[in-house]
Design an enzyme around this catalytic site. Structure first.
Site, PDB file in Angstrom:
ATOM      1  CE  LYS A 184       7.147  -9.710  59.073  1.00  0.00           C
ATOM      2  NZ  LYS A 184       6.804 -10.557  60.171  1.00  0.00           N
TER       3      LYS A 184
HETATM    4  C1  LIG Z   1       6.890 -10.843  61.718  1.00  0.00           C
HETATM    5  C2  LIG Z   1       7.948 -11.469  62.488  1.00  0.00           C
HETATM    6  C3  LIG Z   1       7.735 -12.602  63.291  1.00  0.00           C
HETATM    7  C4  LIG Z   1       6.375 -13.128  63.630  1.00  0.00           C
HETATM    8  O1  LIG Z   1       5.530 -13.346  62.585  1.00  0.00           O
HETATM    9  P1  LIG Z   1       3.943 -13.275  62.787  1.00  0.00           P
HETATM   10  O2  LIG Z   1       3.418 -14.036  61.616  1.00  0.00           O
HETATM   11  O3  LIG Z   1       3.578 -11.819  62.748  1.00  0.00           O
HETATM   12  O4  LIG Z   1       3.599 -13.905  64.073  1.00  0.00           O
HETATM   13  C5  LIG Z   1       8.831 -13.211  63.882  1.00  0.00           C
HETATM   14  N1  LIG Z   1      10.068 -12.737  63.734  1.00  0.00           N
HETATM   15  C6  LIG Z   1      10.315 -11.637  63.003  1.00  0.00           C
HETATM   16  C7  LIG Z   1      11.729 -11.170  62.860  1.00  0.00           C
HETATM   17  C8  LIG Z   1       9.266 -10.940  62.383  1.00  0.00           C
HETATM   18  O5  LIG Z   1       9.520  -9.833  61.697  1.00  0.00           O
END
Ligand SMILES: *Cc1c(COP(=O)(O)O)cnc(C)c1O
Length: 423
Positions: free
Chosen positions: A211
């Site tokens: 992210k």
């Molecule tokens: C990464 C992601 C999540 C979950 O995040 P984590 O921190 O990896 O649990 C949820 N929704 C979307 C669209 C994502 O890309």
């Protein structure tokens, strides 16, 4: 030169491209692998983690506090609650909102499966909505049409860092009396009509390493709802009224009691410190992502069969979390699998964000009635491919990707024309 190492002398350009693609006879290939994403970690970030390790307090403490305060302030929410992942926060928040058997949760299938999974684990029902074919965002109309008297929560996704059209979606949710919970995993730093995502309705950000900023693993819920914040904080830590750090403070009761059974999902300071360090660089990261994205758009504009996503029509700042293209086999001469393989052979990493949730094995086998009902989602699910984009990428890296794409397509087209010629 011994005869076996004499370079091949191809009779025509089509054959030359075919030989290049088959034998990787390719002078333009980069010699190091370029992943589709890589977090930006400075020596100061590493030193700051060392400082936490030396401080004697490595679990939830002042760094988590600083992360929560900084994010709440940045997005303009009253509360920010950090936990070990965005997925976990989705679980805690849905549970805090009382989602359970008999309830429906409306959201796109074109998302990371973590959200639909949490809905299933809580015993509730996923109601999937289709997305726009070119933005991959769920429209207010699609959401409105999916709401029934059993709908408890609507979870739109700010896909790839582009915001959904929040104003009409908020209006629909208020009129119908359902909760709006934003999946902002891609959207830290995204603006909708001049305001940060997370300023109004509850929003969940992810701090996973892919992210825009990261804590290693982690997530943050922002909300201005006092009761929801209190409940999620409590569920995050055994159902106690306080966190580990609070227990170490003078004046707080070390005899805190369980208010309701809770989980153990608090973030550690050794993770939080990384995100605290990254937050001040977020705008610079997005700026760089914007430049890379613009370069891709320019360079891929005339490449047939590789179609980038469209930006939404409403006023926004895109966080440029992912650069996604659709591989159109008819025009490109190859499908997504071959495209990704071609890039891999040229030392370029790719990803898929996402295989539509309802097409995953468990969902096919247990929720098979969704197959065939979400045409734009399914069309994209078999074609989307994420190509490298991260702040530390140079323009040279970006052009390596463009060259690898063109080379892969040229190889595929040559193969097709060779096949035609020999028939
Ligand atoms: C990464 C992601 C999540 C979950 O995040 P984590 O921190 O990896 O649990 C949820 N929704 C979307 C669209 C994502 O890309």
């Amino acid at each position: 030169m011994p005869p076996h190492s004499r370079p091949l002398r191809p009779p025509n350009p089509a054959c030359k491209a075919w030989i290049s693609s088959v034998f990787r006879y390719n002078g333009a290939m980069r010699d190091s692998f370029l992943p589709f994403c890589r977090p930006s970690i400075s020596e100061e970030d590493i030193a700051a983690i060392g400082d936490v390790l030396r401080s004697g307090w490595i679990t939830t403490g002042p760094k988590v506090g600083a992360l929560e305060q900084t994010i709440a302030k940045r997005v303009g929410a009253k509360h920010a609650i950090a936990a070990t992942s965005g997925t976990v926060l989705m679980h805690l928040t849905l549970q805090a909102l009382g989602v359970g058997p008999g309830d429906e949760v409306v959201g796109p299938s074109m998302t990371w499966v973590s959200t639909p999974n949490m809905v299933e684990l809580l015993g509730a029902t996923n109601v999937f909505v289709d997305v726009d074919r070119d933005t991959l965002l769920a429209s207010p109309e699609a959401i409105a049409a999916a709401i029934t008297p059993r709908t408890k929560v609507v979870i739109p996704v700010h896909y790839a860092g582009a915001p959904v059209d929040l104003d009409p979606i908020r209006a629909i949710c208020r009129t119908k009396g359902v909760m709006l919970l934003e999946d902002a995993a891609h959207a830290i730093g995204t603006h909708y009509k001049g305001k940060e995502i997370g300023d109004e309705d509850p929003a969940i950000f992810s701090l996973h390493p892919i992210k825009n900023i990261t804590s290693g693993e982690g997530g943050v819920l922002t909300t201005s709802d006092d009761a929801l914040a209190k409940k999620v904080r409590r569920l995050r830590f055994h159902g106690l009224e306080v966190d580990a750090h609070d227990r170490s403070q003078q004046g707080r009761s070390p005899q805190a009691e369980v208010q309701e059974p809770g989980y153990k999902q608090n973030m550690a300071d050794m993770n939080a410190v990384l995100a605290v360090r990254q937050l001040p660089r977020l705008d610079a990261f997005i700026q760089r992502r914007e430049e890379i994205s613009a370069l891709y758009r320019r360079e891929l504009a005339n490449v047939d069969g590789v179609l980038p996503l469209a930006d939404p029509a409403w006023s926004h700042r895109h966080a440029r979390h992912l650069f996604v293209v659709r591989v159109d086999e008819r025009k490109a001469g190859l499908d997504r699998t071959a495209f990704m393989q071609g890039l891999k052979e040229r030392n370029i990493g790719t990803g898929i964000h996402f295989l539509a949730s309802h097409t995953h094995r468990w969902y096919r086998e247990h929720r098979g009635h969704w197959m065939g009902t979400l045409p734009n989602t399914e069309w994209n699910s078999t074609r989307i491919c994420t190509i490298p984009m991260f702040p530390d990428m140079t323009d040279g890296d970006t052009m390596d990707v463009v060259r690898a794409i063109k080379d892969t397509l040229a190889g595929a087209k040559a193969k097709v024309s060779m096949a035609g010629a020999t028939r």
